[in-house]
Design an enzyme around this catalytic site. Structure first.
Site, short mmCIF file in Angstrom:
data_model
loop_
_atom_site.label_atom_id
_atom_site.label_comp_id
_atom_site.label_asym_id
_atom_site.label_seq_id
_atom_site.Cartn_x
_atom_site.Cartn_y
_atom_site.Cartn_z
N GLU A 1 1.55 0.23 -5.54
CA GLU A 1 0.58 1.30 -5.73
C GLU A 1 1.26 2.59 -6.18
O GLU A 1 2.33 2.94 -5.68
CB GLU A 1 -0.18 1.54 -4.42
CG GLU A 1 -1.35 2.49 -4.59
CD GLU A 1 -2.14 2.71 -3.31
OE1 GLU A 1 -3.17 3.40 -3.40
OE2 GLU A 1 -1.73 2.23 -2.24
N HIS B 1 1.64 11.30 -1.78
CA HIS B 1 0.38 11.09 -1.06
C HIS B 1 -0.37 12.42 -1.04
O HIS B 1 0.01 13.34 -0.33
CB HIS B 1 0.68 10.59 0.36
CG HIS B 1 -0.50 9.96 1.03
ND1 HIS B 1 -1.49 9.30 0.32
CD2 HIS B 1 -0.87 9.87 2.34
CE1 HIS B 1 -2.40 8.84 1.16
NE2 HIS B 1 -2.05 9.18 2.38
N GLU C 1 -3.71 5.06 -8.82
CA GLU C 1 -4.71 5.95 -8.26
C GLU C 1 -4.50 7.27 -9.00
O GLU C 1 -3.52 7.98 -8.75
CB GLU C 1 -4.51 6.10 -6.75
CG GLU C 1 -5.70 6.73 -6.06
CD GLU C 1 -5.50 6.84 -4.56
OE1 GLU C 1 -5.31 7.98 -4.10
OE2 GLU C 1 -5.50 5.81 -3.86
N ASP D 1 0.21 6.61 -6.64
CA ASP D 1 -0.74 7.74 -6.53
C ASP D 1 -0.24 8.84 -7.44
O ASP D 1 0.78 9.47 -7.14
CB ASP D 1 -0.78 8.26 -5.08
CG ASP D 1 -1.64 7.40 -4.19
OD1 ASP D 1 -2.01 6.31 -4.62
OD2 ASP D 1 -1.94 7.82 -3.05
N HIS E 1 0.85 -1.19 0.00
CA HIS E 1 0.00 0.00 0.00
C HIS E 1 0.90 1.25 0.00
O HIS E 1 1.90 1.29 0.70
CB HIS E 1 -0.87 -0.01 1.26
CG HIS E 1 -1.64 1.26 1.49
ND1 HIS E 1 -1.34 2.16 2.49
CD2 HIS E 1 -2.71 1.79 0.83
CE1 HIS E 1 -2.18 3.18 2.44
NE2 HIS E 1 -3.02 2.97 1.46
N ASN E 2 0.52 2.26 -0.80
CA ASN E 2 1.31 3.50 -0.88
C ASN E 2 2.81 3.19 -0.95
O ASN E 2 3.61 3.67 -0.15
CB ASN E 2 1.01 4.42 0.32
CG ASN E 2 -0.36 5.05 0.21
OD1 ASN E 2 -1.09 4.82 -0.77
ND2 ASN E 2 -0.75 5.84 1.18
#
Length: 742
Positions: A324, A339, A373, A326, A294-295
């Site tokens: 991931e 983030h 994302e 973003d 995650h992230n």
């Protein structure tokens, strides 16, 4: 090995590189202990302050990279010096050491030498003890006085009262000279490393002139280790591990050879057959647990920590198979990753894709999913698509495999060396086989996690945060093939309306609720679709949730914060330890079979119910490290806890008493018994802690693995640090037995 070692011991001048303007010559060399590197530093320190930056341990090194393979070297050096460059990558959060040698040949020698010494660290246990002896010999007269002997025992983490120290000393000081020398020191070493618990086992089976014959060893393997092996295999072990030439000729195993066998992979708790890919890799992709991050771009917390390509490299090198990204609009028209709505630093999208391309398949050849994302404008989305297609090339899946519209996922085997994009798509997948005449751009609802993230960022401004629409560029939409993101509207809706390639992301609270209230429905949902779980936005410290309940209901992409050392990451490391650390583990049959009515919370009769009794005897530990190395006399008081994780009925934990002041060879001989209902979902975790009556116990080491990969019998258990790295020469010795419950 010797030439490489000599080169490192002599050392040499290297250029240390931190930025375009900070490039300084520093002398580096390996210390005589063969465990520590020394390098000069120009920094001024306060009086009486220890200059720690002069030294770093081989134990702290994660890997060495030849060439301009780090973020720093890529940015601050010219491509023409590629051959001269190398980076030392440290475990944990310590910054890389970027270096340049005077020539390509010397760079190669440094890299080869360091790699070999890292590989051989596990074989340096005896060397370590001897070196501690050498250090204890303060006046370097090759003799050891009683005072020096006490100092040595403290160094190896053994607190010995004066009477016992004097007893050992007198026992060894045959010459009555008041100091040990030569053969007396060897006698002392033998006394110290003597393993009483091994003697007992060996003597029980060594029935041939005090040694183990091939037949004796075979009896031990069949009766104690519960291995279905042949006489040839027993002979092979003697040939492989016996250290005495005469005994080997007679096909005998001495106690030293027996100890050697117990310390190698055949004597390990982890089934050696599971160290390689042993599962069927031809099942549809959604039939596997997939190691997921995650992230991934974050090195620390979720609010102000740095973003880095290094974080992707570290995750991929741990065989993480879903990362991931973003993505946000960046300056100069180049998309960046960070983030959103926080102060975390930014990293260029293109640089991340290059790093992923370079490192994706170093430790596992199975497919990598890039979970996008997307917060970018249409123009920067087109650039994202361009970078993905141009950098990843043929490795990027841009259309379904085969010539007809698929009805199911391809397998990890079909997708070896391939990248899949997870993200939003403007239309159904069958458009890939038609003319695909969609608009160049159109609006879609944004990713569920993006909406959650925005909600966390904006909740102070408004009570209600409606899920917004974003414009999606066709080139980016078109490369989303097997992982199209859609919002989850309930299991019935998904069954009636979602295609197999349409997948949902679930916030941990939603996923846990569904697992608790609709376990069987969730399992069936995951039989033909993928599910991704992500940590709650409130976990700003990058903490993790327990992944086990998610695996119990067949969720594949259980995304954790890889940058945070925690019990949850230990469980993840244990889950993906077997099957060649490939990042893919085949789910049990009852999580894949359409007729299954399995519910982890309410156990009914079925193929999942295989009641077992798991007997564990925690016998001893060896060479546990000191926790507080700054305190000269800080000897550990170790205890061992055995934890079982699986379906709720199987979760359990039992621990030994603690042993005062002995980290070198503590012995417990404590027996535990666990009742296991669903062994195929059970994991066992060993935790060694330093007992403290006034505060929380400190972690010394741990090890976790699935119960299905545990070998029965007398086994050594390696120990890992909090960050998941092997602690050289430390371990537990246990006896294990998994039997059918009555």
């Amino acid at each position: 090995m010797y030439a490489d070692l000599q080169f490192l011991l002599v050392g040499g001048e290297l250029v240390k590189i931190r930025s375009n303007s900070w490039k300084k010559n520093r002398f580096f060399k390996l210390q005589e202990d063969c465990k520590t590197f020394w390098h000069e530093s120009q920094k001024v320190f306060k009086r009486n302050q220890t200059c720690e930056c002069h030294l770093f341990s081989i134990d702290d090194i994660d890997s060495v990279r030849k060439g301009r393979q780090s973020e720093g070297l890529n940015k601050h050096t010219d491509p023409r010096v590629e051959e001269q460059c190398f980076s030392i990558i440290f475990k944990g959060r310590k910054k890389n050491l970027d270096l340049m040698a005077p020539s390509g040949g010397e760079a190669k020698q440094w890299v080869n030498g360091i790699e070999k010494i890292i590989t051989n660290m596990s074989n340096l246990s005896r060397h370590w003890i001897i070196n501690c002896m050498r250090k204890a010999d303060k006046n370097e007269d090759n003799q050891m006085t009683l005072k020096e002997l006490k100092h040595f025992l403290r160094q190896i983490n053994v607190e010995v009262d004066d009477t016992y120290a004097e007893e050992i000393f007198k026992n060894c000081d045959k010459s009555n000279s008041g100091a040990l020398e030569g053969s007396e020191i060897k006698h002392f070493y033998d006394l110290l490393t003597h393993r009483e618990e091994i003697d007992v086992i060996y003597e029980k089976y060594a029935e041939t002139e005090g040694q183990m014959s091939t037949t004796d060893l075979l009896n031990f393997l069949l009766n104690e280790q519960r291995e279905q092996v042949s006489r040839d295999y027993a002979e092979h072990l003697i040939e492989k591990y016996e250290v005495d030439g005469k005994a080997k000729q007679k096909k005998r195993l001495t106690i030293d050879g027996f100890l050697m066998y117990l310390h190698q992979e055949e004597g390990s708790i982890l089934n050696p057959a599971h160290k390689h890919v042993y599962q069927d890799m031809n099942q549809p992709l959604n039939h596997y647990y997939i190691s997921s991050s995650h992230n991934t771009y974050l090195m620390e917390d979720q609010l102000k920590g740095p973003s880095s390509t290094e974080a992707y490299i570290k995750a991929l090198m741990k065989s993480c198979r879903c990362v991931e990204l973003d993505c946000w609009d960046g300056a100069n028209g180049e998309p960046v990753i960070y983030h959103g709505y926080t102060l975390t630093s930014k990293v260029v999208f293109r640089d991340v894709i290059k790093a992923i391309k370079d490192y994706a398949f170093r430790t596992s050849e199975y497919p990598v999913i890039l979970s996008l994302e997307n917060h970018c404008s249409v123009d920067q989305q087109k650039l994202m698509a361009h970078h993905l297609i141009s950098i990843l090339g043929d490795a990027l899946v841009t259309k379904p495999l085969g010539d007809t519209m698929p009805t199911n996922f391809p397998s990890p085997e079909d997708l070896k060396g391939k990248f899949l994009i997870k993200g939003k798509r403007l239309n159904k997948l069958d458009a890939a086989f038609n003319n695909n005449n969609t608009l160049e751009e159109d609006t879609v609802s944004e990713e569920d996690e993006a909406a959650d993230c925005k909600e966390n960022g904006q909740k102070a401004k408004s009570k209600v945060c409606k899920k917004s629409k974003i414009k999606l560029a066709k080139p980016l939409s078109d490369i989303v093939i097997y992982c199209k993101s859609v919002h989850f509207n309930g299991f019935e809706h998904a069954k009636d309306n979602q295609a197999f390639y349409e997948m949902s992301s679930f916030k941990e609270s939603k996923a846990f609720n569904l697992a608790d209230t609709s376990g069987t429905a969730y399992i069936h949902h995951n039989m033909d679709k993928l599910s991704r779980i992500y940590p709650a936005g409130s976990r700003t410290d990058s903490s993790n949730y327990n992944p086990v309940p998610m695996w119990n209901v067949g969720c594949q992409i259980v995304a954790l914060n890889f940058q945070t050392p925690s019990k949850e990451m230990h469980l993840n490391q244990g889950r993906f330890l077997p099957n060649g650390v490939s990042g893919y583990i085949l789910k049990p049959e009852f999580l894949r079979s359409l007729s299954s009515q399995f519910d982890p919370n309410t156990l009914t009769k079925g193929p999942w119910l295989q009641r077992k009794t798991f007997h564990i005897m925690v016998i001893s530990a060896q060479q546990l490290p000191k926790i507080n190395k700054d305190k000269h006399k800080s000897i550990v008081d170790p205890l061992v806890r055995v934890e079982i994780y699986g379906v709720p009925a199987d979760n359990a934990s039992k621990e030994t008493h603690y042993i005062d002041n002995n980290g070198f060879n503590p012995m417990w001989n404590e027996r535990f018994e666990f009742n296991i209902q669903v062994p195929e979902l059970a994991m066992v975790r060993f935790v060694v802690e330093d007992y403290d009556s006034t505060s929380q116990n400190d972690l010394i080491g741990h090890y976790c693995l699935p119960l299905t990969s545990v070998q029965s019998g007398y086994r050594h258990v390696p120990l890992l640090t909090k960050r998941g790295d092997v602690i050289c020469s430390a371990g537990l010795f246990v006896h294990l037995m998994l039997i059918d419950a009555p």
